[in-house]
Design a protein around this motif. Sequence first.
Motif, PDB file in Angstrom:
ATOM      1  N   ARG A  10     -12.856  39.842  18.239  1.00  0.00           N
ATOM      2  CA  ARG A  10     -12.412  38.447  18.054  1.00  0.00           C
ATOM      3  C   ARG A  10     -11.391  38.301  16.915  1.00  0.00           C
ATOM      4  NH1 ARG A  10     -17.165  34.695  17.076  1.00  0.00           N
ATOM      5  NH2 ARG A  10     -17.790  36.388  15.684  1.00  0.00           N
ATOM      6  N   GLY A  11     -10.424  39.184  16.893  1.00  0.00           N
ATOM      7  CA  GLY A  11      -9.356  39.070  15.911  1.00  0.00           C
ATOM      8  C   GLY A  11      -9.668  39.663  14.549  1.00  0.00           C
ATOM      9  N   CYS A  12     -10.675  40.523  14.459  1.00  0.00           N
ATOM     10  CA  CYS A  12     -11.029  41.136  13.166  1.00  0.00           C
ATOM     11  C   CYS A  12      -9.923  42.097  12.727  1.00  0.00           C
ATOM     12  CB  CYS A  12     -12.348  41.894  13.290  1.00  0.00           C
ATOM     13  SG  CYS A  12     -12.818  42.793  11.796  1.00  0.00           S
ATOM     14  N   TYR A  13      -9.487  41.948  11.483  1.00  0.00           N
ATOM     15  CA  TYR A  13      -8.453  42.829  10.949  1.00  0.00           C
ATOM     16  C   TYR A  13      -8.928  43.643   9.757  1.00  0.00           C
ATOM     17  CZ  TYR A  13      -7.875  38.961   7.609  1.00  0.00           C
ATOM     18  OH  TYR A  13      -8.104  37.980   6.672  1.00  0.00           O
ATOM     19  N   ASP A  14     -10.032  43.233   9.133  1.00  0.00           N
ATOM     20  CA  ASP A  14     -10.598  43.973   8.007  1.00  0.00           C
ATOM     21  C   ASP A  14     -12.111  43.900   8.041  1.00  0.00           C
ATOM     22  OD1 ASP A  14      -8.945  45.451   6.307  1.00  0.00           O
ATOM     23  OD2 ASP A  14      -8.147  43.668   5.338  1.00  0.00           O
ATOM     24  N   GLU A  15     -12.759  44.977   7.643  1.00  0.00           N
ATOM     25  CA  GLU A  15     -14.216  44.981   7.486  1.00  0.00           C
ATOM     26  C   GLU A  15     -14.537  45.507   6.096  1.00  0.00           C
ATOM     27  OE1 GLU A  15     -18.323  46.505   9.730  1.00  0.00           O
ATOM     28  OE2 GLU A  15     -16.360  47.048  10.512  1.00  0.00           O
ATOM     29  N   ILE A  16     -15.098  44.646   5.270  1.00  0.00           N
ATOM     30  CA  ILE A  16     -15.405  44.996   3.884  1.00  0.00           C
ATOM     31  C   ILE A  16     -16.852  45.490   3.815  1.00  0.00           C
ATOM     32  CG2 ILE A  16     -15.448  44.195   1.496  1.00  0.00           C
ATOM     33  CD1 ILE A  16     -12.688  44.023   2.873  1.00  0.00           C
ATOM     34  N   CYS A  17     -17.028  46.685   3.286  1.00  0.00           N
ATOM     35  CA  CYS A  17     -18.362  47.275   3.138  1.00  0.00           C
ATOM     36  C   CYS A  17     -18.719  47.325   1.660  1.00  0.00           C
ATOM     37  CB  CYS A  17     -18.408  48.674   3.739  1.00  0.00           C
ATOM     38  SG  CYS A  17     -17.988  48.725   5.492  1.00  0.00           S
ATOM     39  N   VAL A  18     -19.849  46.728   1.311  1.00  0.00           N
ATOM     40  CA  VAL A  18     -20.258  46.637  -0.098  1.00  0.00           C
ATOM     41  C   VAL A  18     -21.599  47.344  -0.269  1.00  0.00           C
ATOM     42  CG1 VAL A  18     -20.838  45.092  -2.005  1.00  0.00           C
ATOM     43  CG2 VAL A  18     -19.084  44.424  -0.345  1.00  0.00           C
ATOM     44  N   GLY A  19     -21.658  48.277  -1.192  1.00  0.00           N
ATOM     45  CA  GLY A  19     -22.898  49.007  -1.463  1.00  0.00           C
ATOM     46  C   GLY A  19     -22.718  49.913  -2.661  1.00  0.00           C
ATOM     47  N   SER A  20     -23.650  50.798  -2.868  1.00  0.00           N
ATOM     48  CA  SER A  20     -23.584  51.733  -3.992  1.00  0.00           C
ATOM     49  C   SER A  20     -23.629  53.151  -3.454  1.00  0.00           C
ATOM     50  CB  SER A  20     -24.757  51.516  -4.954  1.00  0.00           C
ATOM     51  OG  SER A  20     -25.979  51.866  -4.331  1.00  0.00           O
ATOM     52  N   GLY A  21     -23.238  54.084  -4.303  1.00  0.00           N
ATOM     53  CA  GLY A  21     -23.250  55.489  -3.898  1.00  0.00           C
ATOM     54  C   GLY A  21     -24.637  56.010  -3.607  1.00  0.00           C
ATOM     55  N   GLU A  22     -25.667  55.318  -4.101  1.00  0.00           N
ATOM     56  CA  GLU A  22     -27.041  55.778  -3.894  1.00  0.00           C
ATOM     57  C   GLU A  22     -27.598  55.338  -2.543  1.00  0.00           C
ATOM     58  OE1 GLU A  22     -29.137  54.141  -7.166  1.00  0.00           O
ATOM     59  OE2 GLU A  22     -28.083  55.334  -8.675  1.00  0.00           O
ATOM     60  N   ALA A  23     -27.019  54.278  -1.969  1.00  0.00           N
ATOM     61  CA  ALA A  23     -27.513  53.752  -0.701  1.00  0.00           C
ATOM     62  C   ALA A  23     -26.808  54.447   0.459  1.00  0.00           C
ATOM     63  CB  ALA A  23     -27.261  52.252  -0.619  1.00  0.00           C
ATOM     64  N   PRO A  24     -27.555  54.839   1.510  1.00  0.00           N
ATOM     65  CA  PRO A  24     -26.920  55.506   2.655  1.00  0.00           C
ATOM     66  C   PRO A  24     -25.942  54.584   3.368  1.00  0.00           C
ATOM     67  CG  PRO A  24     -29.188  54.895   3.165  1.00  0.00           C
ATOM     68  CD  PRO A  24     -29.005  54.641   1.711  1.00  0.00           C
ATOM     69  N   PHE A  25     -24.785  55.146   3.688  1.00  0.00           N
ATOM     70  CA  PHE A  25     -23.739  54.379   4.379  1.00  0.00           C
ATOM     71  C   PHE A  25     -23.782  54.710   5.865  1.00  0.00           C
ATOM     72  CE2 PHE A  25     -19.456  54.052   6.112  1.00  0.00           C
ATOM     73  CZ  PHE A  25     -19.108  52.766   5.738  1.00  0.00           C
ATOM     74  N   PRO A  26     -23.641  53.722   6.760  1.00  0.00           N
ATOM     75  CA  PRO A  26     -23.428  52.290   6.475  1.00  0.00           C
ATOM     76  C   PRO A  26     -24.699  51.461   6.566  1.00  0.00           C
ATOM     77  CG  PRO A  26     -22.890  52.738   8.746  1.00  0.00           C
ATOM     78  CD  PRO A  26     -23.390  54.037   8.174  1.00  0.00           C
ATOM     79  N   LYS A  27     -25.821  52.113   6.868  1.00  0.00           N
ATOM     80  CA  LYS A  27     -27.046  51.386   7.175  1.00  0.00           C
ATOM     81  C   LYS A  27     -27.483  50.451   6.066  1.00  0.00           C
ATOM     82  CE  LYS A  27     -31.766  52.145   8.871  1.00  0.00           C
ATOM     83  NZ  LYS A  27     -32.771  53.152   9.242  1.00  0.00           N
ATOM     84  N   ALA A  28     -27.418  50.890   4.822  1.00  0.00           N
ATOM     85  CA  ALA A  28     -27.918  50.090   3.702  1.00  0.00           C
ATOM     86  C   ALA A  28     -26.812  49.303   2.996  1.00  0.00           C
ATOM     87  CB  ALA A  28     -28.644  51.001   2.699  1.00  0.00           C
ATOM     88  N   TRP A  29     -25.621  49.277   3.567  1.00  0.00           N
ATOM     89  CA  TRP A  29     -24.511  48.546   2.963  1.00  0.00           C
ATOM     90  C   TRP A  29     -24.340  47.187   3.628  1.00  0.00           C
ATOM     91  CZ3 TRP A  29     -19.949  51.016   0.215  1.00  0.00           C
ATOM     92  CH2 TRP A  29     -20.339  52.180  -0.445  1.00  0.00           C
ATOM     93  N   LYS A  30     -23.811  46.239   2.875  1.00  0.00           N
ATOM     94  CA  LYS A  30     -23.515  44.918   3.424  1.00  0.00           C
ATOM     95  C   LYS A  30     -22.074  44.923   3.928  1.00  0.00           C
ATOM     96  CE  LYS A  30     -26.623  42.689   0.115  1.00  0.00           C
ATOM     97  NZ  LYS A  30     -26.720  41.792  -1.067  1.00  0.00           N
TER      98      LYS A  30
END
Length: 375
Positions: free
Chosen positions: A150-170
């Motif tokens: 639906r027109g998405c041009y960016d996806e921002i992923c916020v988390g820490s190096g200790e949290a597994p990516f992407p499951k535990a990231w916002k």
Amino acid sequence: GVRAFAICRIGLLGTLFKAFLRWHHHARVPIGFSARKLGAEPRACASPDEISRDGYSRKKVPEDLDVIVIGSGIGGLTCAAMLSRAGRRCLVLEQHYIAGGSTHVFEEGGVEFDTGVHYIGNVHKRKKYLDLVTEGAVEWDKMGDNAAERGCYDEICVGSGEAPFPKAWKTYKFRAGDEAFVEDLAARFPAERAAIEEYVRLCREVAKKDVFFDLKIARPIWLAKLVNRFAGRKFFEMNQRTALEVIQGLTADKDLQAALLGQFGDYGKSPKVESFFLHASIAAHYFSGGWFPRGGSGELAKKLIPTIERAGGRVLVRRAVDAIMLDAAGARAIGVRVKGAAGGAGDEIFAPTVISAAGVFNTYRKLLPPARQSG
């Protein structure tokens, strides 16, 4: 009555000044314009890729050059193509094996990778300029142009190096359109709707820098400086405040701050040190969506080079410029010297104008004589 008259007078002056800028940009033929060199046919190439891989040899250098451009990045090619449209015969010299700078692509394991152009915003604004200097219009595909994205041009992923990516990231998706941007973030941060709306408004306002840069080249200079004191006020203000500082003033929510500042990778520096002006320019650049050139970013160089050749010019690769040659007084450039093959003497090529698109450091520290490096 007096106040209304003053407002009308200011409005009239603003309208007249906009008309002046438009005339300044569009209603004049370039100084020294000549059509005598227009009309040459671009080279016939065996493949589309061949036009950007034209290896240097002295016999390929056109006669009667007007301009030599050092470097074939998007800036150098666009400059040469624009001059070619104005009747100048240009030679573009590039040390790499392919022209285009960060617009070129390479393949690894059957997958094509872009070196610099990942997505472009405001295509509707820039397309008219590209169409002017390209041989055949570059076609653009909108990112996320399907029912799922639906027109998405960016996806921002916020988390820490200790949290597994992407499951535990916002994650936060940015979709094209001011309203979609606000609604998507407001759905995640209901209490921050006012802050999100103000962020979009502020980015739009701060990013309106066209008048500021128009005034940098407008004449007469005294009038441009006078108007710039008022028209450029917001630019100077937001250029002194960091992106983080402004966002912290809008919201105390750390997650929302991270989401709004998540595009800092597009400008490279940390939001702690980069100006909000640059951040807002990037954000507003993409509010209407992101686009990518159909066929890959290499299409840009392939469409620019024929324009240069049509004016009798050439774009030659695999030969670095060794020095910019100056006149006897050391006052102006008269040509360049290219590096010789296998350590031999290099060719000297002359033109009344030399333009370096190789960067300030390379130009002053590597191409100019030592006596002119600090001048």
